[in-house]
Every structure is written in structure tokens, then in C-alpha cells.
Design a protein around this motif. Structure first.
Motif, PDB file in Angstrom:
ATOM      1  N   ALA A 198       0.871  -1.183   0.000  1.00  0.00           N
ATOM      2  CA  ALA A 198       0.000   0.000   0.000  1.00  0.00           C
ATOM      3  C   ALA A 198       0.908   1.234   0.000  1.00  0.00           C
ATOM      4  CB  ALA A 198      -0.961   0.039   1.173  1.00  0.00           C
ATOM      5  N   ASP A 199       1.067   1.827  -1.156  1.00  0.00           N
ATOM      6  CA  ASP A 199       2.013   2.935  -1.337  1.00  0.00           C
ATOM      7  C   ASP A 199       1.307   4.097  -2.050  1.00  0.00           C
ATOM      8  OD1 ASP A 199       4.152   4.590  -1.747  1.00  0.00           O
ATOM      9  OD2 ASP A 199       5.166   3.304  -3.197  1.00  0.00           O
ATOM     10  N   PRO A 200       1.000   5.171  -1.294  1.00  0.00           N
ATOM     11  CA  PRO A 200       1.198   5.341   0.144  1.00  0.00           C
ATOM     12  C   PRO A 200       0.000   4.817   0.931  1.00  0.00           C
ATOM     13  CG  PRO A 200       0.341   7.370  -0.745  1.00  0.00           C
ATOM     14  CD  PRO A 200       0.462   6.406  -1.917  1.00  0.00           C
ATOM     15  N   PRO A 201       0.176   4.491   2.212  1.00  0.00           N
ATOM     16  CA  PRO A 201      -0.977   4.174   3.055  1.00  0.00           C
ATOM     17  C   PRO A 201      -1.843   5.420   3.207  1.00  0.00           C
ATOM     18  CG  PRO A 201       1.110   3.580   4.105  1.00  0.00           C
ATOM     19  CD  PRO A 201       1.442   4.439   2.948  1.00  0.00           C
ATOM     20  N   TYR A 202      -3.142   5.222   3.418  1.00  0.00           N
ATOM     21  CA  TYR A 202      -3.986   6.403   3.557  1.00  0.00           C
ATOM     22  C   TYR A 202      -5.109   6.161   4.543  1.00  0.00           C
ATOM     23  CZ  TYR A 202      -6.925   3.915   0.116  1.00  0.00           C
ATOM     24  OH  TYR A 202      -7.683   2.986  -0.547  1.00  0.00           O
ATOM     25  N   ILE A 203      -5.609   7.267   5.069  1.00  0.00           N
ATOM     26  CA  ILE A 203      -6.757   7.273   5.972  1.00  0.00           C
ATOM     27  C   ILE A 203      -7.933   7.876   5.216  1.00  0.00           C
ATOM     28  CG2 ILE A 203      -7.745   8.315   8.052  1.00  0.00           C
ATOM     29  CD1 ILE A 203      -4.965   8.164   9.321  1.00  0.00           C
ATOM     30  N   THR A 204      -9.058   7.173   5.188  1.00  0.00           N
ATOM     31  CA  THR A 204     -10.304   7.684   4.633  1.00  0.00           C
ATOM     32  C   THR A 204     -11.197   8.094   5.797  1.00  0.00           C
ATOM     33  OG1 THR A 204     -10.164   6.250   2.693  1.00  0.00           O
ATOM     34  CG2 THR A 204     -12.328   7.112   3.252  1.00  0.00           C
ATOM     35  N   PHE A 205     -11.749   9.294   5.759  1.00  0.00           N
ATOM     36  CA  PHE A 205     -12.561   9.753   6.885  1.00  0.00           C
ATOM     37  C   PHE A 205     -13.563  10.804   6.434  1.00  0.00           C
ATOM     38  CE2 PHE A 205      -9.325  12.884   6.468  1.00  0.00           C
ATOM     39  CZ  PHE A 205      -9.747  14.051   7.079  1.00  0.00           C
ATOM     40  N   GLY A 206     -14.511  11.099   7.299  1.00  0.00           N
ATOM     41  CA  GLY A 206     -15.519  12.110   7.020  1.00  0.00           C
ATOM     42  C   GLY A 206     -16.548  12.152   8.119  1.00  0.00           C
ATOM     43  N   GLU A 207     -17.474  13.085   7.979  1.00  0.00           N
ATOM     44  CA  GLU A 207     -18.561  13.206   8.949  1.00  0.00           C
ATOM     45  C   GLU A 207     -19.604  12.126   8.685  1.00  0.00           C
ATOM     46  OE1 GLU A 207     -18.488  15.333  11.347  1.00  0.00           O
ATOM     47  OE2 GLU A 207     -16.979  16.797  10.722  1.00  0.00           O
ATOM     48  N   PHE A 208     -20.280  11.700   9.753  1.00  0.00           N
ATOM     49  CA  PHE A 208     -21.403  10.781   9.567  1.00  0.00           C
ATOM     50  C   PHE A 208     -22.583  11.502   8.925  1.00  0.00           C
ATOM     51  CE2 PHE A 208     -19.250   8.183  12.826  1.00  0.00           C
ATOM     52  CZ  PHE A 208     -19.332   6.946  12.216  1.00  0.00           C
ATOM     53  N   GLU A 209     -22.791  12.740   9.331  1.00  0.00           N
ATOM     54  CA  GLU A 209     -23.910  13.512   8.819  1.00  0.00           C
ATOM     55  C   GLU A 209     -23.477  14.950   8.591  1.00  0.00           C
ATOM     56  OE1 GLU A 209     -26.773  13.098  11.874  1.00  0.00           O
ATOM     57  OE2 GLU A 209     -27.317  11.043  11.354  1.00  0.00           O
ATOM     58  N   GLY A 210     -24.022  15.557   7.533  1.00  0.00           N
ATOM     59  CA  GLY A 210     -23.762  16.958   7.280  1.00  0.00           C
ATOM     60  C   GLY A 210     -22.410  17.204   6.645  1.00  0.00           C
ATOM     61  N   PRO A 211     -22.145  18.469   6.336  1.00  0.00           N
ATOM     62  CA  PRO A 211     -20.885  18.815   5.666  1.00  0.00           C
ATOM     63  C   PRO A 211     -19.700  18.717   6.608  1.00  0.00           C
ATOM     64  CG  PRO A 211     -22.102  20.802   6.217  1.00  0.00           C
ATOM     65  CD  PRO A 211     -22.999  19.649   6.566  1.00  0.00           C
ATOM     66  N   SER A 212     -18.528  18.670   6.030  1.00  0.00           N
ATOM     67  CA  SER A 212     -17.311  18.645   6.837  1.00  0.00           C
ATOM     68  C   SER A 212     -17.168  19.972   7.567  1.00  0.00           C
ATOM     69  CB  SER A 212     -16.090  18.382   5.964  1.00  0.00           C
ATOM     70  OG  SER A 212     -15.935  19.417   5.019  1.00  0.00           O
ATOM     71  N   THR A 213     -16.610  19.898   8.763  1.00  0.00           N
ATOM     72  CA  THR A 213     -16.424  21.091   9.587  1.00  0.00           C
ATOM     73  C   THR A 213     -15.020  21.639   9.394  1.00  0.00           C
ATOM     74  OG1 THR A 213     -15.602  19.817  11.457  1.00  0.00           O
ATOM     75  CG2 THR A 213     -17.998  20.121  11.292  1.00  0.00           C
ATOM     76  N   ALA A 214     -14.796  22.803   9.973  1.00  0.00           N
ATOM     77  CA  ALA A 214     -13.455  23.394   9.911  1.00  0.00           C
ATOM     78  C   ALA A 214     -12.435  22.465  10.557  1.00  0.00           C
ATOM     79  CB  ALA A 214     -13.451  24.757  10.600  1.00  0.00           C
ATOM     80  N   LYS A 215     -12.850  21.730  11.618  1.00  0.00           N
ATOM     81  CA  LYS A 215     -11.917  20.842  12.318  1.00  0.00           C
ATOM     82  C   LYS A 215     -11.525  19.658  11.435  1.00  0.00           C
ATOM     83  CE  LYS A 215      -9.865  19.797  16.332  1.00  0.00           C
ATOM     84  NZ  LYS A 215     -10.652  19.581  17.561  1.00  0.00           N
ATOM     85  N   THR A 216     -12.488  19.052  10.739  1.00  0.00           N
ATOM     86  CA  THR A 216     -12.127  17.922   9.880  1.00  0.00           C
ATOM     87  C   THR A 216     -11.287  18.388   8.695  1.00  0.00           C
ATOM     88  OG1 THR A 216     -14.262  18.128   8.757  1.00  0.00           O
ATOM     89  CG2 THR A 216     -14.096  16.478  10.490  1.00  0.00           C
ATOM     90  N   GLN A 217     -11.519  19.610   8.223  1.00  0.00           N
ATOM     91  CA  GLN A 217     -10.685  20.146   7.150  1.00  0.00           C
ATOM     92  C   GLN A 217      -9.263  20.408   7.644  1.00  0.00           C
ATOM     93  OE1 GLN A 217     -12.635  23.354   4.951  1.00  0.00           O
ATOM     94  NE2 GLN A 217     -14.620  22.426   5.412  1.00  0.00           N
ATOM     95  N   GLN A 218      -9.136  20.753   8.930  1.00  0.00           N
ATOM     96  CA  GLN A 218      -7.798  20.878   9.512  1.00  0.00           C
ATOM     97  C   GLN A 218      -7.068  19.533   9.468  1.00  0.00           C
ATOM     98  OE1 GLN A 218      -8.141  22.391  13.527  1.00  0.00           O
ATOM     99  NE2 GLN A 218      -7.600  24.473  12.879  1.00  0.00           N
ATOM    100  N   LEU A 219      -7.790  18.476   9.806  1.00  0.00           N
ATOM    101  CA  LEU A 219      -7.169  17.147   9.767  1.00  0.00           C
ATOM    102  C   LEU A 219      -6.680  16.825   8.364  1.00  0.00           C
ATOM    103  CD1 LEU A 219      -8.396  16.872  12.595  1.00  0.00           C
ATOM    104  CD2 LEU A 219      -9.189  14.590  11.962  1.00  0.00           C
ATOM    105  N   GLN A 220      -7.495  17.122   7.360  1.00  0.00           N
ATOM    106  CA  GLN A 220      -7.083  16.846   5.987  1.00  0.00           C
ATOM    107  C   GLN A 220      -5.841  17.637   5.613  1.00  0.00           C
ATOM    108  OE1 GLN A 220      -7.747  14.669   3.898  1.00  0.00           O
ATOM    109  NE2 GLN A 220      -6.816  15.464   2.027  1.00  0.00           N
ATOM    110  N   ALA A 221      -5.790  18.896   6.032  1.00  0.00           N
ATOM    111  CA  ALA A 221      -4.613  19.719   5.736  1.00  0.00           C
ATOM    112  C   ALA A 221      -3.364  19.147   6.395  1.00  0.00           C
ATOM    113  CB  ALA A 221      -4.858  21.154   6.198  1.00  0.00           C
ATOM    114  N   ILE A 222      -3.530  18.608   7.606  1.00  0.00           N
ATOM    115  CA  ILE A 222      -2.389  17.994   8.308  1.00  0.00           C
ATOM    116  C   ILE A 222      -1.948  16.720   7.597  1.00  0.00           C
ATOM    117  CG2 ILE A 222      -1.728  16.799  10.442  1.00  0.00           C
ATOM    118  CD1 ILE A 222      -3.546  18.848  11.918  1.00  0.00           C
ATOM    119  N   PHE A 223      -2.912  15.859   7.247  1.00  0.00           N
ATOM    120  CA  PHE A 223      -2.563  14.622   6.549  1.00  0.00           C
ATOM    121  C   PHE A 223      -1.838  14.918   5.238  1.00  0.00           C
ATOM    122  CE2 PHE A 223      -6.457  12.414   8.610  1.00  0.00           C
ATOM    123  CZ  PHE A 223      -5.702  12.129   9.739  1.00  0.00           C
TER     124      PHE A 223
END
Length: 657
Positions: A198-223
Motif C-alpha cells: 500500500a504505497d502510500p498508506p492512507y486514511i479515509t474519513f468524514g462526517e457521519f452527517e452533514g458537511p465537513s467542519t473546519a476541524k475535519t478540514q484541519q485534519l485533511q490539511a495535516i494529513f
């Protein structure tokens, strides 16, 4: 089902060979968050290390040997995307889960009482445990949850999400995300993670309901800024999580039943196994669609391509099942059965044949099963031993007669298809690669097998030279004491070590009492092996006529190089083996000086004990030299591709806890 979100950030994969980010590098768009990672295994250890490498404050929750290793060495990665070490001083708190107990995770008094001055509010809690452990692990994570904490689960499976959401909601603080990961990795030793596919390994994630929040977008920017990994923030995370779920379930179902030989590349490149895998995928895809989730047909073909390229890869659930460990089989395959029943998705059953079969007969057979303590069928025993069996006459005939009568036999067909690979190997009708550490049981090593050799006169009960041996002399090392190339040889306290480099002969199928004339028909290929020896414990014992066990078969004393097919070596009796210590060549030995040829060795060894597919015979070393702690020792064949070399580092064995 997750709601729609704002546009998704695209993660740029970190490819193998690219420079990794410097420690502590953050930007305005990638703030430094406080992460608590539960577990330092193949998932939590890898992604936690990559986050810390980027500059995030990462605290690990671990215990026993893993905790001790983190405190001493930090977290270490050996990866196709680049190796990395995050020293202890670059990590956050190291939390001993052994001191936390397993109180309920409902946020009640027990959880509150565990809050101390050492706890803090985590921005993100990452669950790197197994699916069946999630509830217990969440209970231990509770003291680090605050109003703004995100809980990111990375378990396999989909059935547990409701439970995770319910537990986190009961805390009254924080919220859970939907998440999973794609990685092929395992613990090489406590605190060290080996990642090989698996090159590269990856994390798939998101909200259960509703749009992504500023916090989850922060996580994406970090990843996005993390070396050696990627993050996929999805508008609708659950379809992608189900896509991974279908893959891991189908691959586990086919691979675990077929055995260690059925690595992912073998499943993808073997028509019968790929067909079975596609059928399993089809059932789970139908189940996903019954939940109203999208599954693009193109995803299936992408997974087929991934299978074919994943050389040597297996699922963690399969490896746990083979090793007799608790596994996620109920969270994966069991959940498919339960959800299928709940959704009315048909589960095929075996229908009655046209002949009479009284229902009472079935119950009588159940009673007989319960009383047949220790009994097995001869066909099963032959399959386990790697011998030709009656599986085609039994299960195969059911499949053929069912097809002729129009009677579906999906269960028998599934089992027959998975076992057919083993049967073809036993009958030499397939040329699949061999993985000795997965398939083999033992290593047999010859003693004093090079002409002109002599055991140390001062350290043996009876001095012997190679010329005095009338037949090969063997010691036996269990495969569980062997390690892959690139690992560490753990030297017990006070033991002086020595190097030997040898050609390993890898058996392709089971055999017993084979003649010299037929011996080479059972050879599947070769590998280079470092026969590391405890000089100060073995020869001393030999003064009293004792065995070679302690100096030859201690854990990690047998690093094994990659498998070479039989045709890649023209004549195994005319090759040169090279040994290097810290990059300096220390010997060149030739197999032309062997006293007993490979056919003679196979004939003698197979008369001594039955040999299995994946077993290795060591043909002997022409030289021996001393090693020190910290030395890097390497063995290779002159003129062979460097990828077939074997390497190991000498390190002090860890003290027992």
C-alpha cells in the motif's frame, strides 16, 4: 449515510524514495494539534509516527513491551515509503493503559475519577485497536476527551460504527467521525512497525452527517503535509469505507481458508481464486447497495489491479487466524452474514439432492461429530501435510454433480475452490511463489558440510572433520525463530556471536523418504540465510556432547532472504556466497566445496523427518567469523540481483518484563 460536504482537499501521496519532511515543520494551514493514539501496532504506530514526524504532538497509549520500547527508542518505521524514527523526546505523553483499567465507557463516575493532573484535552483521539476491542479502548480514552475532541476510528468493518457513535455521544463531549485506513503493516518488534504494501498508506474519513467542519478540514490539511501517508476527506465517507470493507472481507475469506500461500497477488493472478474473490465481493457490494450506498463498478476493477500488485500481502485477520490469535473474523465475515439477514439479502444454502435423505440422519451425524474427540478425515490430514488428497473426489464431485443436476452448492464450491490451490501445489500443478516464514515449519541446518572443515578441537567432545562424516548431520530450527531480512538479531546477555552465510534450499511440496534421483523435483527455489551462531553457548555445550539448540535456534538467529525461483540459479553447486560486516567483505565461499550435494541432503533429511512446502535446508557455510553488538551483517550471491540479499543488525536482547 454521510451528508454532502464542501469541496474536498486532495492529498498528495508521499512516494517511496522522496525526501521526508523535517521534524517539527508546520505551516499556518497545518496547525499543531494534540493527538492521542490508542495502540502502537501496525496501524496506530505507523500513522502516529507519521503525524509526529510532521510536527504534530502525538501521545501514544500503550503498555508492557510496547510502552517500554517507546520510552527507550521512540517509535520506528521500516517502510517502502521511507524509514523513520521519532525519538521519545519528540513524542507527547506516553500513557500506560495498564494503569487505566477497563471501566465502562459511558462517561460515568469511573471515567471521571480517572481524570488527573496528567490528562489533557486531546484534539483528536485515534483508535488503532482491533474492532472487537473498540468499546474497551474507548473507555480508557474517555479522560482525554473534551468538548472539541474528534474520535477517529481506524478499525476494519462497518458494523461497529453505531456502537462507537453511541459511546462517544454518551460522554456528552466530543464527536465521532467515520474512518478507516488502507495499509499492509505489522509489528516487527515492540515500537517498530514494518510496512511493506500500500504505497502510500492512507486514511479515509468524514462526517457521519452533514458537511465537513473546519476541524475535519484541519485534519485533511495535516494529513496532506505528512510524509509517507495520505488522507482522503470524503463528501460521503461511508461508501468508501464499505468499498474497503468489501475488499478486506473478500480477501480474508479467500486467503484465510486457502492458507498462507494465497497472498493477495496469488489471489489476483490465480483465475479460480480471483473468481471466488469476485463472487464474495459481489455479495458484499449487493449488501452495500441494499443500505442505499453507492458502489461504482470501476472500484472493483481497481481492487483487482491492487490485488495483483500486492506481492506477499495478506490481511491482518488472516494472519491472526493462521497464528491462532483472536481475530476480526466476526467483525468482518460475521457482520456480513448478520446484515445480510437483516436486509433480506439472500444467503445461499445447500439444497437437498434428488436422493432420499432423512432429517434424522443429519441429527445423528451431529451427535457423532460431538463424540468424535480428536478425529479428523484422511483428506484433511493430507491437505494439511501438503500431500495429494481426495479433495477433488469429495468436494469436487459435489460441485460437478450439483452443476449437472442444477442444484446450487455455493458453500462446497467456495471451500473446494480455496482448497484447490493447495491441492495443485501438492500435485506440482502450480508454480506459485513460496513464502517460507508463512508456509514452512522448520529449517534444517547441516554441520561441517564443507570439505576441509573441522569443528573446534578445544570445544567438542570428539574432534571431527568434514571427511569423517558418513552422512549429513543436522540441527533443527523452528520457523518461528526465523526473521525476515532487515530485522534485528537479538543477542542474549553475555553471548558472543558469529556469522555464517549459507544457501537455503526451499522445498516446494511435502515429501518423505525421497531418493537422491528424485530429490530435486521437490525443490521450489533458494534463498540466502544468515546462520547466526552463539559461539560462547554452543561450542561450550558440545564439550559435554550436548546439542546445538541454544547456539543455533534462539529467536532471531536465522534471518532469511527473499525467495528465488529454482530457474534463477543455473547450478546451485557452483555459486559463490559473500558475507559482509558493516559493508566490508569478510569472506567468499563456494558451494562447490560441499561434501554432501543438495540431492544427498534432501534424501537424508526427508528420511529423518517429513519435509513440508516452505521448509528450508541449509547447505552449510565454509567460514565463520565473530560479530559485535551494532554490527550490520549481510549475505548475498555473487552476480545475483541485490534484492535477494539478506541483512540483519546485531542488537542486545530486551530484558524480560
Amino acid at each position: 449515510r454521510c451528508g454532502r460536504a464542501v469541496p474536498v482537499y486532495a492529498a498528495k501521496p508521499q512516494r517511496a524514495g522522496q525526501p521526508v519532511a523535517a521534524m517539527g515543520v508546520t505551516t499556518e494551514s497545518t496547525p499543531k494539534l494534540r493527538w492521542v493514539v490508542f495502540g502502537c501496532g501496525g496501524v496506530g504506530g505507523y500513522f502516529g509516527a507519521r503525524l509526529a514526524q510532521q510536527g504534530q504532538e502525538v501521545s501514544f497509549m500503550a503498555r508492557n513491551q510496547a510502552l517500554a520500547a517507546l520510552k527507550k527508542h521512540g517509535v520506528r518505521i521500516k517502510s517502502i515509503c521511507g524509514d523513520a524514527t521519532v525519538p521519545p523526546e519528540k513524542l507527547g505523553a506516553l500513557i500506560d493503559t495498564g494503569c487505566l483499567g477497563s471501566a465502562s465507557g459511558n462517561g460515568g463516575p469511573a471515567a471521571k475519577q480517572r481524570k488527573t493532573a496528567d490528562t489533557f484535552e486531546a484534539d483528536v483521539i485515534v483508535l488503532g485497536c482491533k474492532a472487537w476491542e473498540a468499546e474497551r479502548c474507548l473507555a480508557m480514552c474517555r479522560p482525554w476527551a473534551g468538548p472539541n475532541t474528534l474520535v477517529l476510528p481506524l478499525q476494519n468493518g462497518v458494523e461497529g460504527f453505531d456502537k462507537i457513535r453511541s459511546i462517544v455521544a454518551s460522554w456528552g463531549v466530543g464527536r465521532a467521525l467515520a474512518g478507516c485506513c488502507n495499509i499492509v503493516s505489522a509489528i516487527q518488534e515492540p515500537g517498530m512497525i514494518r510496512h511493506w504494501a500500500a504505497d502510500p498508506p492512507y486514511i479515509t474519513f468524514g462526517e457521519f452527517e452533514g458537511p465537513s467542519t473546519a476541524k475535519t478540514q484541519q485534519l485533511q490539511a495535516i494529513f496532506k503535509q505528512c510524509p509517507g501517508m495520505a488522507g482522503h476527506l470524503e463528501e460521503e465517507a461511508m461508501p468508501k469505507i464499505w468499498e474497503k470493507f468489501a475488499f478486506i472481507c473478500s480477501t480474508t475469506a479467500v486467503g484465510a481458508v486457502s492458507g498462507p500461500v494465497a497472498t493477495q497477488d496469488v489471489i489476483g493472478n490465480t483465475p479460480e481464486l480471483q473468481g471466488l474473490w469476485r463472487n464474495a465481493m459481489g455479495e458484499i457490494i449487493a449488501l452495500a447497495r441494499s443500505h442505499g450506498l453507492k458502489y461504482d463498478d470501476a472500484w472493483l476493477e481497481n481492487r483487482v489491479a491492487m490485488l495483483k500488485q500486492a506481492v506477499g500481502a495478506t490481511t491482518s485477520c488472516s494472519r491472526d487466524l493462521w497464528a491462532g490469535k483472536p481475530s476480526e473474523v466476526d467483525d468482518l465475515l460475521g457482520s456480513v452474514v448478520r446484515m445480510g439477514a437483516a436486509k433480506g439479502v439472500p444467503t445461499p444454502v445447500i439444497k437437498k439432492h434428488g436422493l432420499k435423505y432423512d432429517d434424522a440422519w443429519l441429527e445423528n451425524r451431529v451427535a457423532m461429530l460431538k463424540q468424535a474427540v480428536g478425529a479428523t478425515t484422511s483428506c484433511s490430514r493430507d491437505l494439511w501435510a501438503g500431500k495429494p488428497s481426495e479433495v477433488d473426489d469429495l468436494l469436487g464431485s459435489v460441485v460437478r454433480m450439483g452443476a449437472a443436476k442444477g442444484v446450487p452448492t455455493p458453500v462446497i464450491k467456495t471451500l473446494f475452490t480455496t482448497l484447490l490451490t493447495r491441492e495443485r501445489l501438492a500435485r506440482a500443478e502450480s508454480d506459485l511463489p513460496i513464502y517460507p516464514l508463512l508456509e514452512g515449519q522448520k529449517v534444517l541446518g547441516t554441520i561441517c558440510n564443507h570439505q576441509g572443515q573441522q569443528l573446534p578441537a578445544t570445544s567438542t567432545l570428539a574432534q571431527k572433520t568434514a571427511d569423517e562424516y558418513k552422512r549429513p548431520e543436522w540441527y533443527v530450527c523452528p520457523m518461528s525463530s526465523c526473521i525476515l531480512s532487515g530485522g534485528n538479531c537479538e543477542v542474549p546477555p553475555g553471548v558472543e556471536m558469529g556469522w555464517e552465510v549459507e544457501l537455503g534450499v526451499v522445498m516446494s511440496k511435502a515429501c518423505h523418504q525421497v531418493s537422491k534421483d528424485q530429490a530435486m523435483e521437490y525443490v521450489g527455489g533458494y534463498c540466502v540465510v544468515l546462520d547466526l551462531t552463539g559461539l560462547s553457548v554452543g561450542f561450550e555445550q558440545m564439550k559435554y556432547g550436548l546439542s546445538w539448540t541454544r547456539n543455533k535456534v534462539s529467536h532471531s538467529f536465522k534471518p532469511i532472504g527473499p525467495f528465488m525461483r529454482k530457474g534463477q540459479i543455473d547450478d546451485p553447486h557452483k555459486i559463490t556466497l559473500i558475507c559482509k560486516v558493516n559493508g566490508k567483505e569478510v569472506t567468499r565461499d563456494t558451494t562447490a566445496k560441499m561434501k554432501f550435494t543438495i540431492p544427498e541432503q534432501i534424501a537424508d533429511a526427508s528420511a529423518l523427518t517429513p519435509l513440508q512446502r516452505g521448509d528450508i535446508l541449509l547447505t552449510g557455510a565454509g567460514s565463520l567469523g565473530k560479530l559485535q553488538l551494532g554490527d550490520l551483517v549481510e549475505g548475498c550471491l555473487e552476480g545475483a540481483d541485490p534484492k535477494f540479499a539478506v541483512r540483519a543488525k546485531m542488537v542486545a536482547a530486551k530484558a524480560a518484563l
